[in-house]
Design an enzyme around this catalytic site. Structure first.
Site, PDB file in Angstrom:
ATOM      1  N   GLU A 174      76.979  31.765   0.007  1.00 60.25           N
ATOM      2  CA  GLU A 174      76.176  31.239  -1.109  1.00 60.25           C
ATOM      3  C   GLU A 174      75.189  32.287  -1.628  1.00 60.25           C
ATOM      4  O   GLU A 174      74.516  32.073  -2.623  1.00 60.25           O
ATOM      5  CB  GLU A 174      75.431  29.957  -0.672  1.00 60.25           C
ATOM      6  CG  GLU A 174      74.368  30.130   0.402  1.00 60.25           C
ATOM      7  CD  GLU A 174      74.918  30.194   1.829  1.00 60.25           C
ATOM      8  OE1 GLU A 174      76.091  30.564   2.023  1.00 60.25           O
ATOM      9  OE2 GLU A 174      74.136  29.891   2.751  1.00 60.25           O
TER      10      GLU A 174
ATOM     11  N   SER B 211      77.834  35.440  11.310  1.00 62.99           N
ATOM     12  CA  SER B 211      77.007  35.718  12.492  1.00 62.99           C
ATOM     13  C   SER B 211      77.575  34.995  13.717  1.00 62.99           C
ATOM     14  O   SER B 211      78.291  33.994  13.591  1.00 62.99           O
ATOM     15  CB  SER B 211      75.576  35.256  12.222  1.00 62.99           C
ATOM     16  OG  SER B 211      75.579  33.872  11.960  1.00 62.99           O
TER      17      SER B 211
ATOM     18  N   CYS C 250      79.120  44.849   9.539  1.00 59.47           N
ATOM     19  CA  CYS C 250      79.337  44.474  10.942  1.00 59.47           C
ATOM     20  C   CYS C 250      79.805  45.665  11.753  1.00 59.47           C
ATOM     21  O   CYS C 250      79.800  45.621  12.973  1.00 59.47           O
ATOM     22  CB  CYS C 250      80.338  43.344  11.039  1.00 59.47           C
ATOM     23  SG  CYS C 250      81.960  43.860  10.529  1.00 59.47           S
TER      24      CYS C 250
HETATM   25  P1  NAD Z   1      76.145  33.722   8.338  1.00 59.21           P
HETATM   26  O1  NAD Z   1      76.705  33.376   9.661  1.00 59.21           O
HETATM   27  O2  NAD Z   1      74.752  33.329   8.028  1.00 59.21           O
HETATM   28  O3  NAD Z   1      77.040  33.053   7.173  1.00 59.21           O
HETATM   29  C1  NAD Z   1      78.438  33.186   7.167  1.00 59.21           C
HETATM   30  C2  NAD Z   1      79.042  31.938   6.509  1.00 59.21           C
HETATM   31  O4  NAD Z   1      78.695  30.791   7.278  1.00 59.21           O
HETATM   32  C3  NAD Z   1      78.532  31.705   5.099  1.00 59.21           C
HETATM   33  O5  NAD Z   1      79.606  31.298   4.289  1.00 59.21           O
HETATM   34  C4  NAD Z   1      77.506  30.602   5.279  1.00 59.21           C
HETATM   35  O6  NAD Z   1      77.400  29.760   4.148  1.00 59.21           O
HETATM   36  C5  NAD Z   1      78.043  29.829   6.466  1.00 59.21           C
HETATM   37  N1  NAD Z   1      76.970  29.192   7.251  1.00 59.21           N
HETATM   38  C6  NAD Z   1      75.712  29.680   7.449  1.00 59.21           C
HETATM   39  N2  NAD Z   1      75.003  28.832   8.221  1.00 59.21           N
HETATM   40  C7  NAD Z   1      75.823  27.800   8.525  1.00 59.21           C
HETATM   41  C8  NAD Z   1      75.663  26.613   9.303  1.00 59.21           C
HETATM   42  N3  NAD Z   1      74.521  26.319   9.926  1.00 59.21           N
HETATM   43  N4  NAD Z   1      76.717  25.777   9.409  1.00 59.21           N
HETATM   44  C9  NAD Z   1      77.880  26.065   8.793  1.00 59.21           C
HETATM   45  N5  NAD Z   1      78.090  27.170   8.038  1.00 59.21           N
HETATM   46  C10 NAD Z   1      77.072  28.025   7.909  1.00 59.21           C
HETATM   47  O7  NAD Z   1      76.365  35.290   8.142  1.00 59.21           O
HETATM   48  P2  NAD Z   1      75.865  36.215   6.950  1.00 59.21           P
HETATM   49  O8  NAD Z   1      74.394  36.388   7.054  1.00 59.21           O
HETATM   50  O9  NAD Z   1      76.433  35.753   5.655  1.00 59.21           O
HETATM   51  O10 NAD Z   1      76.603  37.588   7.330  1.00 59.21           O
HETATM   52  C11 NAD Z   1      76.097  38.524   8.229  1.00 59.21           C
HETATM   53  C12 NAD Z   1      76.692  38.348   9.602  1.00 59.21           C
HETATM   54  O11 NAD Z   1      78.121  38.415   9.531  1.00 59.21           O
HETATM   55  C13 NAD Z   1      76.293  39.461  10.563  1.00 59.21           C
HETATM   56  O12 NAD Z   1      76.022  38.900  11.815  1.00 59.21           O
HETATM   57  C14 NAD Z   1      77.528  40.353  10.612  1.00 59.21           C
HETATM   58  O13 NAD Z   1      77.664  41.109  11.783  1.00 59.21           O
HETATM   59  C15 NAD Z   1      78.604  39.329  10.501  1.00 59.21           C
HETATM   60  N6  NAD Z   1      79.852  39.932  10.042  1.00 59.21           N
HETATM   61  C16 NAD Z   1      80.841  40.075  10.965  1.00 59.21           C
HETATM   62  C17 NAD Z   1      82.020  40.667  10.599  1.00 59.21           C
HETATM   63  C18 NAD Z   1      83.124  40.856  11.602  1.00 59.21           C
HETATM   64  O14 NAD Z   1      84.213  41.187  11.194  1.00 59.21           O
HETATM   65  N7  NAD Z   1      82.889  40.659  12.883  1.00 59.21           N
HETATM   66  C19 NAD Z   1      82.212  41.097   9.276  1.00 59.21           C
HETATM   67  C20 NAD Z   1      81.180  40.905   8.359  1.00 59.21           C
HETATM   68  C21 NAD Z   1      80.002  40.315   8.763  1.00 59.21           C
END
Ligand code: NAD
Length: 509
Positions: A186, A236, A291
Site C-alpha cells: 500500500e 518482513s 532484502c
Molecule cells: P511488510 O511485511 O510490512 O509488508 C509486506 C506486505 O504485507 C505488504 O503487502 C503489506 O500490506 C502486508 N502486511 C503488512 N502488515 C500486515 C499485517 N499485519 N497483516 C497482513 N498483511 C500485512 O514489509 P515491507 O515493509 O513492505 O517490506 C520490507 C521487508 O520485506 C523487509 O523486511 C525486507 O527484508 C523484506 N523483503 C524480503 C525479500 C525476500 O526476498 N526475502 C524481498 C524484499 C523484501
C-alpha cells in the site's frame, strides 16, 4: 501514517483496483501514498475490503476454466507482447517507482530489468510445462507426469521492489495456467497497477490477473478464502510467519519470504579497493532498502579492518543522497517518515551501546527537499553481536563493521544470526571461498559478488527466518510451486489380448 499540509487536497488522484480487466474504485478506507523525496502525499489509495477481494477471486474463478485450457504457447505469446510493452513504457514505470518509492531512476531501471528477466523466463512456458514421459513401462503401458495449474493463487508483496517482486510471481503463475490475485504494498502501488494494465494490453484475458490494493483486511480475506489454493508472500519476517501459519492452517500451499541481515566476510587477502566499492554499492544502493543489502562486513584481522574502514570513509564522502529524479544521486530517501525515524533509532542505539559512528548520516540535509525522508550513508565500526542494531534488520543506508580474528569466527557469527538470506566473501583464496560457500547456513552466497541475487532461471530464497516454506521464489522452484504433478499410467492393449484377473500388487516384471 504521516500527516502533512496537502493531505486534504481533493485533486490528489485515487488509486483503485484492477478487477476483471478494469480499474475500479470502491468504497473503503483511504490511505495516503507519499512521495518520500518531497515528504508530501502523492496519491490516495482505496484499501480493499473483504467484498473487493471476493470480487477479485470470483473474477479469477470465472476466467480459470478457459485459461487452464489455453495452450501454453498462446500464454507465452502474451508474455512476449508484454515484454515489448514493458520496454516501451520503461521510463513511465521508473518514474512511478521513483515518485512513490524514492529510488533513483537508474536503480528503478535495474529493478525493472530484473523483473523483465522473470517475464522472459515465463516465455518458455511450453518448454517448462512439457512434463515427463516414459514409454513401455510395462507391456503396452506408458506413464507420464504432467504439471497442472492449481487454480486461484495469490501474491502479497513488499514496498521495496514494487515492479520486480510481483514479477517474480504472476508471470510464471499465469503461464502455468493459474489465475492470480495480487496484493501489492500500500506504500507504492502505482507502478504495480500500471504494469498489470500493460499485461492486459498485451492480450491477457480479463480475470486472469486481478490486483487488489489494501492492507491487513485484504490480506486476511485472501488467506482465509477457500478458493485461493496457494499464497506467495514477500515482506518482513513477522508478517511472513503470520502468512505462512495462517495459510497452511487453511490448507494452502505457501512460500513466505521474510527479512534479512546479510553479512560479507572480508579476508586479509581480498582486493580491498574492490571490496570497498562493492560494499558501498551493496550497502547504500536503494538506501539499503533491499532484502539483499549487505549491511554487515565482518573483517578478519585488525590491520585489514583499519584499512577497510579508512577507505570506506574516504569513498563515502562522495556519496550523493537526494531526490529520485536526479540521476547524479546515488540513492534516495527512505519510504516513510516512520521508517526514517526507526533507522535513526538503530544508529542511536549502536552509539549508546558503544559502537563507533565513523560516518553519520542522521542529520543529512538535501537542498530543496527539506521534508524528504532522507538518511545519509552511515558507517558504524566495532559492532558486536549483542547490539540491537546488529540483531535486527535496519533496512536503511547503514553499514556495520565487525572485527574478528579468523574466518571460522566470522562464519560462526553469520550462522548464529536468525536470518539466512544472502552472504558474500571477498577473497583471492579459492579454497577458503569454496569452504565458505559449502558450509555457510545461508540460502544465497556470493564469492566476490556482493548481491548474489539469482538470475530468473535459478530460484531466489533464504534459509532460517528468511523463508518459510519449502520452495524458493521464481525459476524452477516457482514452476513447482504454481503447479501440481499428475501422473498418468495408461494401457491400450491390443484387441486380441484377453487378460485375467490380477489380485496382487501390480509389478512390471
Ligand atoms: P511488510 O511485511 O510490512 O509488508 C509486506 C506486505 O504485507 C505488504 O503487502 C503489506 O500490506 C502486508 N502486511 C503488512 N502488515 C500486515 C499485517 N499485519 N497483516 C497482513 N498483511 C500485512 O514489509 P515491507 O515493509 O513492505 O517490506 C520490507 C521487508 O520485506 C523487509 O523486511 C525486507 O527484508 C523484506 N523483503 C524480503 C525479500 C525476500 O526476498 N526475502 C524481498 C524484499 C523484501
Amino acid at each position: 501514517m504521516t500527516r502533512n499540509s496537502n493531505e486534504n487536497n481533493s485533486s490528489i488522484p485515487i488509486v483503485g483496483h484492477l478487477i476483471n480487466g478494469k480499474v475500479v474504485h470502491r468504497e473503503g478506507i483511504i490511505h495516503d501514498v507519499y512521495n518520500p523525496s518531497l515528504g508530501l502525499v502523492e496519491k490516495k489509495l482505496q484499501l480493499a475490503n473483504h467484498q473487493t477481494v471476493l470480487d477479485a477471486v470470483n473474477s479469477g474463478k470465472k476466467a480459470f476454466p478457459e485459461w487452464r485450457n489455453t495452450p501454453p504457447i498462446k500464454r507465452a505469446r502474451i508474455m512476449f507482447n508484454f515484454l515489448k510493452l514493458l520496454e516501451k513504457n520503461s521510463d513511465q514505470i521508473c518514474d512511478l517507482i521513483g515518485k512513490e518509492h524514492g529510488k533513483i531512476c537508474h536503480d528503478a531501471k535495474g529493478e525493472l530489468q530484473r523483473g523483465i528477466e522473470n517475464v522472459e523466463y515465463a516465455c518458455t512456458a511450453p518448454e517448462i510445462l512439457k512434463g515427463e514421459h516414459s514409454k513401455n513401462v510395462g507391456a503396452s503401458i506408458d506413464c507420464w507426469s504432467e504439471f497442472q495449474p492449481l487454480g486461484i493463487v495469490a501474491g502479497i508483496t513488499p514496498f521495496n521492489f514494487p515492479a520486480m517482486v510481483p514479477m517474480w510471481m504472476y508471470p510464471l503463475a499465469i503461464v502455468c495456467g493459474n489465475c492470480f490475485i495480487l496484493k501489492p504494498s500500500e506504500k507504492d502501488p502505482s507502478s504495480t497497477l500500471f504494469i498489470a494494465q500493460l499485461l492486459h494490453q498485451a492480450g491477457l484475458p480479463n480475470g486472469v490477473l486481478n490486483v487488489v490494493n489494501g492492507g491487513k483486511e485484504s490480506v486476511d480475506s485472501i488467506i482465509n478464502n477457500s478458493d485461493v489454493q496457494a499464497v506467495s508472500f514477500v515482506g518482513s519476517t513477522k508478517i511472513a510467519k503470520y502468512i505462512y501459519t495462517e495459510s497452511t492452517k487453511n490448507g494452502k500451499r505457501c512460500q513466505a519470504l521474510g527479512g534479512a541481515k546479510n553479512h560479507a566476510i572480508v579476508l586479509p587477502d581480498a582486493n580491498i579497493d574492490n571490496a570497498v566499492s562493492q560494499l558501498i554499492g551493496a550497502a547504500f544502493g536503494s538506501s539499503g532498502e533491499r532484502c539483499m543489502a549487505l549491511s554487515v562486513a565482518i573483517v578478519v584481522g585488525e590491520k585489514t579492518a583499519d584499512e577497510l574502514v579508512l577507505k570506506l570513509k574516504k569513498n563515502m564522502d562522495r556519496l550523493k543522497v537526494g531526490a529520485y529524479s536526479d540521476t547524479e544521486n546515488d540513492f534516495g530517501p527512505l519510504i516513510t517518515k516512520e521508517h526514517k525515524e526507526k533507522v535513526i533509532s538503530y544508529i542511536d542505539s549502536a552509539q549508546r551501546e558503544g559502537a563507533t559512528i565513523v560516518v553519520d548520516g542522521r542529520n543529512v540535509k538535501v537542498k530543496g527537499y527539506d521534508q524528504g525522508f532522507f538518511v545519509g550513508g552511515t558507517l558504524i565500526d566495532k559492532v558486536t553481536c549483542e547490539m540491537l542494531s546488529y540483531k535486527e534488520e535496519i533496512f536503511g543506508p547503514v553499514l556495520q563493521i565487525m572485527r574478528v580474528e579468523s574466518m571460522e569466527k566470522a562464519m560462526e557469527i553469520i550462522d548464529g544470526h536468525e536470518y539466512g538470506n544472502g552472504t558474500c566473501i571477498f577473497t583471492r583464496d579459492g579454497e577458503a571461498a569454496r569452504f565458505f560457500s559449502d558450509n555457510i547456513n545461508v540460502g544465497m552466497v556470493g564469492i566476490n559478488i556482493p548481491l548474489p541475487v539469482p538470475v530468473a532461471y535459478h530460484s531466489f530464497g533464504g534459509w532460517k527466518n528468511s523463508l518459510f516454506g519449502d520452495l524458493f521464489a521464481y525459476g524452477p522452484d516457482g514452476v513447482k510451486f504454481y503447479t501440481r504433478r499428475k501422473t498418468i499410467t495408461q494401457r491400450w492393449p491390443s484387441s486380441e489380448v484377453r487378460e485375467g484377473v490380477e489380485f496382487s500388487m501390480p509389478t512390471l516384471k
